[in-house]
Motif scaffolding. Sequence first.
Motif, PDB file in Angstrom:
ATOM      1  N   VAL A 293       0.853  -1.189   0.000  1.00 20.00           N
ATOM      2  CA  VAL A 293       0.000   0.000   0.000  1.00 20.00           C
ATOM      3  C   VAL A 293       0.888   1.238   0.000  1.00 20.00           C
ATOM      4  O   VAL A 293       2.102   1.149   0.181  1.00 20.00           O
ATOM      5  N   THR A 294       0.276   2.410  -0.185  1.00 16.79           N
ATOM      6  CA  THR A 294       1.080   3.620  -0.383  1.00 16.79           C
ATOM      7  C   THR A 294       0.644   4.767   0.532  1.00 16.79           C
ATOM      8  O   THR A 294       0.168   5.801   0.071  1.00 16.79           O
ATOM      9  N   PRO A 295       0.818   4.614   1.839  1.00 15.60           N
ATOM     10  CA  PRO A 295       0.521   5.738   2.736  1.00 15.60           C
ATOM     11  C   PRO A 295       1.576   6.827   2.610  1.00 15.60           C
ATOM     12  O   PRO A 295       2.690   6.588   2.133  1.00 15.60           O
ATOM     13  N   HIS A 296       1.216   8.032   3.058  1.00 17.46           N
ATOM     14  CA  HIS A 296       2.161   9.147   3.009  1.00 17.46           C
ATOM     15  C   HIS A 296       2.532   9.663   4.389  1.00 17.46           C
ATOM     16  O   HIS A 296       3.336  10.589   4.512  1.00 17.46           O
ATOM     17  N   ASP A 297       1.959   9.058   5.427  1.00 19.43           N
ATOM     18  CA  ASP A 297       2.350   9.378   6.801  1.00 19.43           C
ATOM     19  C   ASP A 297       1.791   8.285   7.703  1.00 19.43           C
ATOM     20  O   ASP A 297       1.095   7.372   7.246  1.00 19.43           O
ATOM     21  N   ARG A 298       2.094   8.393   8.990  1.00 14.08           N
ATOM     22  CA  ARG A 298       1.647   7.352   9.917  1.00 14.08           C
ATOM     23  C   ARG A 298       0.129   7.275  10.021  1.00 14.08           C
ATOM     24  O   ARG A 298      -0.446   6.170   9.960  1.00 14.08           O
ATOM     25  N   PRO A 299      -0.590   8.404  10.179  1.00 14.23           N
ATOM     26  CA  PRO A 299      -2.062   8.304  10.196  1.00 14.23           C
ATOM     27  C   PRO A 299      -2.617   7.698   8.912  1.00 14.23           C
ATOM     28  O   PRO A 299      -3.590   6.940   8.951  1.00 14.23           O
ATOM     29  N   GLY A 300      -1.991   8.022   7.777  1.00 14.69           N
ATOM     30  CA  GLY A 300      -2.440   7.441   6.520  1.00 14.69           C
ATOM     31  C   GLY A 300      -2.249   5.938   6.492  1.00 14.69           C
ATOM     32  O   GLY A 300      -3.095   5.208   5.957  1.00 14.69           O
ATOM     33  N   ALA A 301      -1.140   5.463   7.071  1.00 11.97           N
ATOM     34  CA  ALA A 301      -0.912   4.020   7.132  1.00 11.97           C
ATOM     35  C   ALA A 301      -1.998   3.335   7.952  1.00 11.97           C
ATOM     36  O   ALA A 301      -2.541   2.297   7.556  1.00 11.97           O
ATOM     37  N   ALA A 302      -2.325   3.928   9.098  1.00 10.01           N
ATOM     38  CA  ALA A 302      -3.366   3.348   9.948  1.00 10.01           C
ATOM     39  C   ALA A 302      -4.714   3.327   9.233  1.00 10.01           C
ATOM     40  O   ALA A 302      -5.459   2.338   9.297  1.00 10.01           O
ATOM     41  N   ALA A 303      -5.022   4.425   8.518  1.00  9.28           N
ATOM     42  CA  ALA A 303      -6.305   4.492   7.812  1.00  9.28           C
ATOM     43  C   ALA A 303      -6.383   3.457   6.704  1.00  9.28           C
ATOM     44  O   ALA A 303      -7.409   2.792   6.517  1.00  9.28           O
ATOM     45  N   ILE A 304      -5.291   3.287   5.945  1.00  5.43           N
ATOM     46  CA  ILE A 304      -5.287   2.308   4.855  1.00  5.43           C
ATOM     47  C   ILE A 304      -5.416   0.891   5.390  1.00  5.43           C
ATOM     48  O   ILE A 304      -6.162   0.067   4.841  1.00  5.43           O
TER      49      ILE A 304
END
Length: 439
Positions: A293-304
Amino acid sequence: MTGTTGPTGPTGDTDPKDTQAGATDPKSAPATASGTPDGAPLHLAVALDGAGWHPGAWREEGARPGELLDAAYWAGLVAEAERGLLDFVTFEDALGLQSAAFHLPDDRTDQVRGSIDAVLLAAHLAPLTTHIGLVPTTNVTHTEPFHLAIGIATLDHASKGRAGWRPQISSRAADAAHFGRRTTPQLTEDDVTDSELISQPLRALFAEGAEVVEAARQLWDSWEDDAEIRDAATGRFLDRDKVHHIDFQGADFSVKGPSITPRTPQGQPLVVSLAHATTPYEFAALSSDVVAVTPHDRPGAAAILGQVAEAVERTGRNVVERPLRTFADLIVFLDEDPGAAARRKARLDDVAGAELASDAEVFTGTPAELADLLLDWRSTGLDGFRLRPGTLPHDLTAITRGLVPELQRRGVFRMEYTSTTLRDHLGLPRPTSRYTKVS
Protein backbone atom coordinates in the motif's frame (compact mmCIF):
# COMPACT_ATOMS: atom_id res chain seq x y z
CA MET A 1 13.19 14.32 5.03
CA THR A 2 10.79 15.38 2.36
CA GLY A 3 7.84 13.73 0.72
CA THR A 4 6.34 14.35 -2.69
CA THR A 5 3.03 12.82 -3.58
CA GLY A 6 0.87 12.68 -6.63
CA PRO A 7 -2.30 11.04 -7.91
CA THR A 8 -2.07 7.29 -7.69
CA GLY A 9 -2.87 4.49 -10.08
CA PRO A 10 -4.45 1.37 -8.61
CA THR A 11 -2.18 -0.90 -10.62
CA GLY A 12 1.09 0.61 -9.46
CA ASP A 13 1.86 3.19 -12.14
CA THR A 14 2.69 6.77 -11.24
CA ASP A 15 0.83 9.84 -12.43
CA PRO A 16 3.30 12.75 -12.60
CA LYS A 17 0.80 15.57 -12.19
CA ASP A 18 -0.49 17.60 -9.23
CA THR A 19 2.40 17.15 -6.80
CA GLN A 20 2.37 18.33 -3.23
CA ALA A 21 5.04 18.40 -0.55
CA GLY A 22 4.96 16.91 2.93
CA ALA A 23 7.40 16.12 5.72
CA THR A 24 8.05 13.54 8.40
CA ASP A 25 9.93 14.37 11.58
CA PRO A 26 12.25 11.54 12.63
CA LYS A 27 12.59 12.97 16.13
CA SER A 28 9.02 11.96 16.90
CA ALA A 29 9.55 8.34 15.85
CA PRO A 30 10.24 5.60 18.43
CA ALA A 31 13.64 3.90 18.49
CA THR A 32 12.16 0.42 18.82
CA ALA A 33 9.34 -1.55 17.35
CA SER A 34 7.78 -2.45 20.68
CA GLY A 35 4.34 -1.64 19.31
CA THR A 36 4.50 -4.51 16.82
CA PRO A 37 2.35 -7.49 17.84
CA ASP A 38 4.24 -10.51 19.20
CA GLY A 39 7.62 -8.94 18.39
CA ALA A 40 7.36 -10.18 14.80
CA PRO A 41 10.40 -9.45 12.60
CA LEU A 42 10.36 -6.49 10.24
CA HIS A 43 10.19 -7.52 6.59
CA LEU A 44 11.96 -5.65 3.80
CA ALA A 45 11.71 -5.91 0.03
CA VAL A 46 12.98 -3.76 -2.82
CA ALA A 47 11.30 -2.86 -6.09
CA LEU A 48 13.80 -2.78 -8.94
CA ASP A 49 13.07 -0.76 -12.04
CA GLY A 50 15.51 0.37 -14.73
CA ALA A 51 18.08 2.86 -13.47
CA GLY A 52 15.94 3.70 -10.43
CA TRP A 53 12.56 5.20 -9.69
CA HIS A 54 13.53 8.79 -10.46
CA PRO A 55 13.03 9.60 -14.18
CA GLY A 56 16.42 11.32 -14.20
CA ALA A 57 18.26 8.44 -12.50
CA TRP A 58 19.78 7.15 -15.74
CA ARG A 59 21.78 10.39 -16.04
CA GLU A 60 23.15 10.25 -12.48
CA GLU A 61 26.84 9.65 -11.88
CA GLY A 62 27.30 5.94 -11.23
CA ALA A 63 24.23 4.93 -13.24
CA ARG A 64 24.70 2.30 -15.96
CA PRO A 65 22.12 3.09 -18.65
CA GLY A 66 24.00 1.07 -21.25
CA GLU A 67 23.48 -2.10 -19.20
CA LEU A 68 19.74 -1.92 -18.46
CA LEU A 69 19.04 -4.78 -20.88
CA ASP A 70 22.05 -6.77 -19.68
CA ALA A 71 21.27 -9.75 -17.46
CA ALA A 72 24.54 -9.22 -15.56
CA TYR A 73 23.33 -5.78 -14.42
CA TRP A 74 20.24 -7.31 -12.83
CA ALA A 75 22.22 -10.19 -11.38
CA GLY A 76 24.45 -7.69 -9.58
CA LEU A 77 21.48 -5.79 -8.16
CA VAL A 78 19.76 -8.92 -6.89
CA ALA A 79 23.01 -10.24 -5.42
CA GLU A 80 23.31 -6.99 -3.48
CA ALA A 81 19.72 -7.29 -2.26
CA GLU A 82 20.43 -10.85 -1.12
CA ARG A 83 23.60 -9.67 0.60
CA GLY A 84 21.32 -7.38 2.61
CA LEU A 85 19.16 -10.36 3.67
CA LEU A 86 16.04 -8.86 2.11
CA ASP A 87 12.86 -10.95 1.85
CA PHE A 88 12.26 -10.45 -1.86
CA VAL A 89 12.78 -8.26 -4.90
CA THR A 90 10.10 -7.28 -7.40
CA PHE A 91 10.63 -6.61 -11.10
CA GLU A 92 8.42 -4.17 -13.00
CA ASP A 93 6.90 -5.07 -16.34
CA ALA A 94 4.26 -3.72 -18.71
CA LEU A 95 2.73 -4.34 -22.11
CA GLY A 96 3.74 -0.95 -23.46
CA LEU A 97 6.71 1.37 -23.27
CA GLN A 98 7.16 3.34 -20.10
CA SER A 99 5.34 6.67 -20.10
CA ALA A 100 5.34 9.83 -18.03
CA ALA A 101 1.53 9.69 -18.05
CA PHE A 102 -0.32 7.04 -16.09
CA HIS A 103 -3.00 6.35 -18.67
CA LEU A 104 -1.45 7.18 -22.06
CA PRO A 105 1.71 6.42 -24.03
CA ASP A 106 4.04 9.31 -24.80
CA ASP A 107 6.79 10.22 -27.27
CA ARG A 108 9.44 11.38 -24.78
CA THR A 109 13.05 10.58 -25.54
CA ASP A 110 14.67 11.98 -22.38
CA GLN A 111 13.62 9.14 -20.05
CA VAL A 112 14.34 5.41 -19.94
CA ARG A 113 12.26 3.48 -22.45
CA GLY A 114 12.44 -0.23 -23.08
CA SER A 115 12.64 -3.21 -20.72
CA ILE A 116 13.03 -6.98 -20.60
CA ASP A 117 10.48 -9.61 -19.66
CA ALA A 118 10.20 -9.86 -15.88
CA VAL A 119 9.41 -13.58 -15.63
CA LEU A 120 12.25 -14.58 -17.95
CA LEU A 121 14.60 -12.29 -16.03
CA ALA A 122 13.59 -13.84 -12.71
CA ALA A 123 14.10 -17.33 -14.15
CA HIS A 124 17.61 -16.36 -15.22
CA LEU A 125 18.37 -15.05 -11.73
CA ALA A 126 16.95 -18.06 -9.89
CA PRO A 127 20.08 -20.28 -10.08
CA LEU A 128 22.33 -17.29 -9.35
CA THR A 129 20.71 -16.72 -5.94
CA THR A 130 19.99 -18.94 -2.95
CA HIS A 131 17.61 -17.27 -0.51
CA ILE A 132 15.97 -14.08 -1.75
CA GLY A 133 12.45 -14.20 -3.19
CA LEU A 134 11.96 -13.31 -6.87
CA VAL A 135 8.66 -11.59 -7.72
CA PRO A 136 8.07 -10.62 -11.37
CA THR A 137 5.14 -8.49 -12.50
CA THR A 138 2.86 -9.78 -15.26
CA ASN A 139 -0.20 -8.45 -17.00
CA VAL A 140 -3.38 -10.44 -16.34
CA THR A 141 -5.72 -8.59 -18.71
CA HIS A 142 -4.31 -9.72 -22.04
CA THR A 143 -2.23 -12.77 -21.06
CA GLU A 144 -3.63 -16.31 -20.96
CA PRO A 145 -4.11 -17.55 -17.36
CA PHE A 146 -2.71 -21.00 -18.21
CA HIS A 147 0.54 -19.52 -19.51
CA LEU A 148 0.85 -17.23 -16.49
CA ALA A 149 0.32 -20.12 -14.09
CA ILE A 150 2.90 -22.45 -15.61
CA GLY A 151 5.45 -19.62 -15.99
CA ILE A 152 5.31 -18.75 -12.30
CA ALA A 153 5.20 -22.43 -11.32
CA THR A 154 8.33 -23.03 -13.38
CA LEU A 155 10.02 -20.12 -11.62
CA ASP A 156 9.18 -21.69 -8.26
CA HIS A 157 10.82 -24.93 -9.36
CA ALA A 158 13.85 -23.10 -10.77
CA SER A 159 14.31 -21.09 -7.57
CA LYS A 160 13.53 -24.06 -5.28
CA GLY A 161 10.64 -22.28 -3.62
CA ARG A 162 11.41 -18.56 -3.89
CA ALA A 163 8.94 -17.47 -6.56
CA GLY A 164 6.31 -14.80 -6.19
CA TRP A 165 3.98 -13.16 -8.68
CA ARG A 166 2.66 -9.62 -8.94
CA PRO A 167 -0.44 -9.71 -11.17
CA GLN A 168 -1.25 -6.35 -12.73
CA ILE A 169 -4.29 -5.33 -14.77
CA SER A 170 -3.93 -3.28 -17.95
CA SER A 171 -4.87 0.28 -17.05
CA ARG A 172 -3.87 1.70 -20.44
CA ALA A 173 -6.35 1.15 -23.24
CA ALA A 174 -3.51 1.35 -25.77
CA ASP A 175 -2.16 -2.01 -24.51
CA ALA A 176 -5.10 -3.80 -26.11
CA ALA A 177 -3.85 -2.88 -29.60
CA HIS A 178 -0.92 -5.27 -29.16
CA PHE A 179 -3.34 -8.19 -29.09
CA GLY A 180 -6.35 -7.13 -31.16
CA ARG A 181 -8.82 -9.33 -29.29
CA ARG A 182 -10.60 -6.84 -27.04
CA THR A 183 -10.75 -3.23 -25.92
CA THR A 184 -10.42 -1.86 -22.40
CA PRO A 185 -11.64 1.40 -20.85
CA GLN A 186 -9.77 4.58 -21.77
CA LEU A 187 -9.09 6.59 -18.64
CA THR A 188 -9.64 10.34 -18.91
CA GLU A 189 -7.67 13.25 -17.49
CA ASP A 190 -10.39 13.62 -14.85
CA ASP A 191 -10.12 9.94 -13.89
CA VAL A 192 -6.42 10.10 -13.11
CA THR A 193 -6.73 12.93 -10.61
CA ASP A 194 -7.76 10.47 -7.88
CA SER A 195 -7.02 6.80 -7.25
CA GLU A 196 -10.65 6.00 -6.41
CA LEU A 197 -11.73 7.55 -9.72
CA ILE A 198 -9.08 5.57 -11.57
CA SER A 199 -10.27 2.25 -10.19
CA GLN A 200 -13.98 2.72 -10.91
CA PRO A 201 -13.90 2.22 -14.71
CA LEU A 202 -11.40 -0.61 -14.19
CA ARG A 203 -13.53 -2.52 -11.70
CA ALA A 204 -14.46 -5.24 -14.21
CA LEU A 205 -10.76 -5.76 -15.04
CA PHE A 206 -9.97 -6.21 -11.34
CA ALA A 207 -12.76 -8.79 -11.08
CA GLU A 208 -11.34 -10.60 -14.08
CA GLY A 209 -7.86 -10.36 -12.55
CA ALA A 210 -9.09 -12.04 -9.39
CA GLU A 211 -10.46 -14.86 -11.54
CA VAL A 212 -7.09 -15.20 -13.29
CA VAL A 213 -5.34 -15.57 -9.94
CA GLU A 214 -7.90 -18.13 -8.76
CA ALA A 215 -7.48 -20.12 -11.98
CA ALA A 216 -3.72 -20.06 -11.48
CA ARG A 217 -4.06 -21.25 -7.89
CA GLN A 218 -6.26 -24.12 -8.99
CA LEU A 219 -3.73 -25.05 -11.68
CA TRP A 220 -0.95 -24.99 -9.07
CA ASP A 221 -3.07 -27.38 -6.99
CA SER A 222 -4.00 -29.63 -9.91
CA TRP A 223 -1.03 -31.90 -9.25
CA GLU A 224 -1.02 -33.35 -5.75
CA ASP A 225 2.37 -33.36 -4.04
CA ASP A 226 2.91 -37.10 -4.51
CA ALA A 227 1.48 -37.39 -8.02
CA GLU A 228 4.91 -38.24 -9.43
CA ILE A 229 5.94 -41.77 -8.44
CA ARG A 230 9.10 -42.05 -10.60
CA ASP A 231 9.49 -45.77 -9.95
CA ALA A 232 11.67 -47.17 -12.74
CA ALA A 233 11.36 -50.75 -11.42
CA THR A 234 7.58 -50.83 -11.87
CA GLY A 235 7.51 -48.45 -14.84
CA ARG A 236 5.17 -46.06 -13.04
CA PHE A 237 6.18 -42.41 -13.33
CA LEU A 238 2.80 -40.88 -12.54
CA ASP A 239 -0.25 -41.57 -10.40
CA ARG A 240 -2.90 -40.36 -12.82
CA ASP A 241 -5.54 -40.24 -10.08
CA LYS A 242 -3.57 -37.43 -8.42
CA VAL A 243 -3.56 -35.11 -11.45
CA HIS A 244 -6.84 -33.21 -11.77
CA HIS A 245 -8.83 -31.26 -14.32
CA ILE A 246 -9.76 -27.98 -12.66
CA ASP A 247 -12.64 -27.07 -15.02
CA PHE A 248 -12.43 -23.40 -14.02
CA GLN A 249 -15.18 -21.21 -15.45
CA GLY A 250 -14.81 -17.45 -15.22
CA ALA A 251 -17.03 -14.71 -16.56
CA ASP A 252 -14.99 -14.36 -19.76
CA PHE A 253 -12.68 -17.37 -19.92
CA SER A 254 -12.43 -21.00 -18.92
CA VAL A 255 -9.51 -23.30 -18.12
CA LYS A 256 -9.84 -27.07 -18.11
CA GLY A 257 -6.40 -28.04 -16.81
CA PRO A 258 -4.52 -29.79 -15.44
CA SER A 259 -1.29 -27.82 -15.42
CA ILE A 260 1.63 -29.26 -17.33
CA THR A 261 3.90 -28.27 -14.42
CA PRO A 262 3.85 -30.50 -11.31
CA ARG A 263 3.16 -29.00 -7.89
CA THR A 264 5.88 -26.61 -6.83
CA PRO A 265 8.10 -26.40 -3.72
CA GLN A 266 5.83 -23.74 -2.16
CA GLY A 267 2.65 -25.47 -3.24
CA GLN A 268 1.39 -22.10 -4.37
CA PRO A 269 3.89 -19.34 -5.21
CA LEU A 270 3.34 -16.10 -3.31
CA VAL A 271 0.93 -13.57 -4.86
CA VAL A 272 1.82 -9.90 -4.26
CA SER A 273 -0.35 -6.95 -5.28
CA LEU A 274 -0.04 -3.17 -5.14
CA ALA A 275 -3.17 -1.32 -4.05
CA HIS A 276 -4.21 2.31 -3.71
CA ALA A 277 -8.02 2.30 -3.51
CA THR A 278 -11.14 0.37 -2.52
CA THR A 279 -11.36 -1.89 -5.57
CA PRO A 280 -7.70 -2.99 -5.51
CA TYR A 281 -7.94 -3.49 -1.72
CA GLU A 282 -10.75 -5.95 -2.47
CA PHE A 283 -8.60 -7.58 -5.14
CA ALA A 284 -5.86 -8.03 -2.55
CA ALA A 285 -8.30 -9.44 -0.01
CA LEU A 286 -9.53 -11.98 -2.56
CA SER A 287 -6.30 -12.90 -4.29
CA SER A 288 -3.08 -11.86 -2.56
CA ASP A 289 -0.72 -13.18 0.08
CA VAL A 290 1.01 -9.79 0.36
CA VAL A 291 -0.45 -6.37 -0.39
CA ALA A 292 1.74 -3.28 -0.82
CA VAL A 293 0.00 0.00 0.00
CA THR A 294 1.08 3.62 -0.38
CA PRO A 295 0.52 5.74 2.74
CA HIS A 296 2.16 9.15 3.01
CA ASP A 297 2.35 9.38 6.80
CA ARG A 298 1.65 7.35 9.92
CA PRO A 299 -2.06 8.30 10.20
CA GLY A 300 -2.44 7.44 6.52
CA ALA A 301 -0.91 4.02 7.13
CA ALA A 302 -3.37 3.35 9.95
CA ALA A 303 -6.30 4.49 7.81
CA ILE A 304 -5.29 2.31 4.86
CA LEU A 305 -4.85 -0.75 7.06
CA GLY A 306 -8.39 -0.12 8.28
CA GLN A 307 -9.62 -0.06 4.67
CA VAL A 308 -7.78 -3.28 3.89
CA ALA A 309 -9.35 -4.90 6.96
CA GLU A 310 -12.79 -3.79 5.76
CA ALA A 311 -12.08 -5.31 2.34
CA VAL A 312 -11.05 -8.57 4.01
CA GLU A 313 -14.32 -8.60 5.93
CA ARG A 314 -16.40 -7.83 2.83
CA THR A 315 -14.82 -10.63 0.86
CA GLY A 316 -15.14 -13.13 3.69
CA ARG A 317 -11.46 -14.05 3.79
CA ASN A 318 -10.38 -16.09 6.80
CA VAL A 319 -7.05 -14.48 7.73
CA VAL A 320 -6.31 -17.20 10.25
CA GLU A 321 -6.25 -19.79 7.48
CA ARG A 322 -4.98 -17.37 4.82
CA PRO A 323 -2.90 -14.59 6.42
CA LEU A 324 -2.48 -11.36 4.45
CA ARG A 325 0.83 -9.58 4.93
CA THR A 326 0.79 -5.78 4.55
CA PHE A 327 3.76 -3.80 3.22
CA ALA A 328 4.07 -0.06 2.64
CA ASP A 329 5.87 1.32 -0.41
CA LEU A 330 8.38 4.17 -0.19
CA ILE A 331 10.69 5.72 -2.78
CA VAL A 332 13.98 6.28 -0.98
CA PHE A 333 17.05 8.48 -1.47
CA LEU A 334 19.63 7.66 1.20
CA ASP A 335 22.98 9.17 2.15
CA GLU A 336 24.94 9.05 5.38
CA ASP A 337 25.55 12.82 5.44
CA PRO A 338 22.49 14.80 6.60
CA GLY A 339 20.96 16.77 3.75
CA ALA A 340 22.95 14.99 1.02
CA ALA A 341 20.04 12.84 -0.16
CA ALA A 342 17.71 15.85 -0.45
CA ARG A 343 20.32 17.73 -2.45
CA ARG A 344 20.83 14.74 -4.70
CA LYS A 345 17.11 14.42 -5.36
CA ALA A 346 16.85 18.15 -6.06
CA ARG A 347 19.65 17.83 -8.60
CA LEU A 348 17.83 14.96 -10.27
CA ASP A 349 14.60 16.99 -10.32
CA ASP A 350 16.49 19.77 -12.10
CA VAL A 351 17.90 17.32 -14.63
CA ALA A 352 14.45 15.84 -15.25
CA GLY A 353 12.82 19.26 -15.52
CA ALA A 354 10.18 18.57 -12.85
CA GLU A 355 9.88 17.55 -9.22
CA LEU A 356 9.48 13.81 -8.76
CA ALA A 357 5.82 12.79 -8.41
CA SER A 358 4.81 9.35 -7.22
CA ASP A 359 2.00 7.24 -5.89
CA ALA A 360 4.30 6.44 -2.94
CA GLU A 361 5.83 8.72 -0.33
CA VAL A 362 9.27 10.00 -1.33
CA PHE A 363 11.83 9.85 1.48
CA THR A 364 15.15 11.67 1.54
CA GLY A 365 17.47 11.32 4.51
CA THR A 366 19.95 9.10 6.31
CA PRO A 367 19.56 5.37 6.95
CA ALA A 368 19.00 6.09 10.64
CA GLU A 369 16.23 8.56 9.83
CA LEU A 370 14.58 6.04 7.53
CA ALA A 371 14.80 3.40 10.27
CA ASP A 372 12.98 5.83 12.59
CA LEU A 373 10.22 6.29 10.03
CA LEU A 374 9.84 2.58 9.29
CA LEU A 375 9.51 1.68 12.95
CA ASP A 376 7.07 4.52 13.55
CA TRP A 377 4.82 3.44 10.68
CA ARG A 378 5.25 -0.21 11.59
CA SER A 379 3.54 0.40 14.92
CA THR A 380 0.28 0.85 13.00
CA GLY A 381 0.34 -2.86 12.18
CA LEU A 382 2.34 -3.01 8.96
CA ASP A 383 4.34 -6.18 8.47
CA GLY A 384 7.05 -4.64 6.30
CA PHE A 385 8.08 -2.27 3.56
CA ARG A 386 8.82 -2.44 -0.13
CA LEU A 387 11.46 0.20 -0.83
CA ARG A 388 11.89 1.68 -4.29
CA PRO A 389 15.49 2.93 -4.74
CA GLY A 390 15.48 6.40 -6.30
CA THR A 391 18.71 5.65 -8.15
CA LEU A 392 20.52 2.40 -8.87
CA PRO A 393 22.82 1.11 -7.63
CA HIS A 394 23.43 3.93 -5.10
CA ASP A 395 20.20 3.75 -3.11
CA LEU A 396 20.01 -0.04 -3.18
CA THR A 397 23.48 -0.22 -1.65
CA ALA A 398 22.46 2.39 0.92
CA ILE A 399 19.57 0.12 1.90
CA THR A 400 21.65 -3.04 2.20
CA ARG A 401 24.76 -1.50 3.78
CA GLY A 402 23.24 1.41 5.68
CA LEU A 403 19.61 0.77 6.58
CA VAL A 404 19.86 -2.98 7.20
CA PRO A 405 22.77 -2.71 9.70
CA GLU A 406 20.88 0.11 11.46
CA LEU A 407 17.78 -2.08 11.82
CA GLN A 408 19.95 -4.99 12.96
CA ARG A 409 21.47 -2.80 15.67
CA ARG A 410 17.96 -2.07 16.85
CA GLY A 411 17.19 -5.77 16.99
CA VAL A 412 14.33 -5.72 14.48
CA PHE A 413 15.84 -7.34 11.39
CA ARG A 414 17.35 -10.75 10.75
CA MET A 415 21.08 -11.35 11.09
CA GLU A 416 20.98 -14.26 8.64
CA TYR A 417 18.49 -16.16 6.52
CA THR A 418 16.91 -18.93 8.57
CA SER A 419 14.65 -20.29 5.83
CA THR A 420 14.95 -21.05 2.15
CA THR A 421 11.48 -20.40 0.69
CA LEU A 422 9.71 -17.09 0.23
CA ARG A 423 6.67 -18.27 2.18
CA ASP A 424 8.91 -19.25 5.08
CA HIS A 425 10.66 -15.85 5.02
CA LEU A 426 7.27 -14.21 5.59
CA GLY A 427 5.94 -16.79 8.05
CA LEU A 428 3.23 -17.98 5.67
CA PRO A 429 2.10 -21.61 5.61
CA ARG A 430 2.46 -23.88 2.60
CA PRO A 431 -1.06 -24.53 1.28
CA THR A 432 -2.27 -28.09 0.87
CA SER A 433 -3.63 -28.94 -2.56
CA ARG A 434 -7.41 -28.59 -2.55
CA TYR A 435 -7.60 -31.96 -4.31
CA THR A 436 -5.73 -33.89 -1.63
CA LYS A 437 -8.01 -36.28 0.20
CA VAL A 438 -7.87 -35.98 3.97
CA SER A 439 -7.29 -39.44 5.42
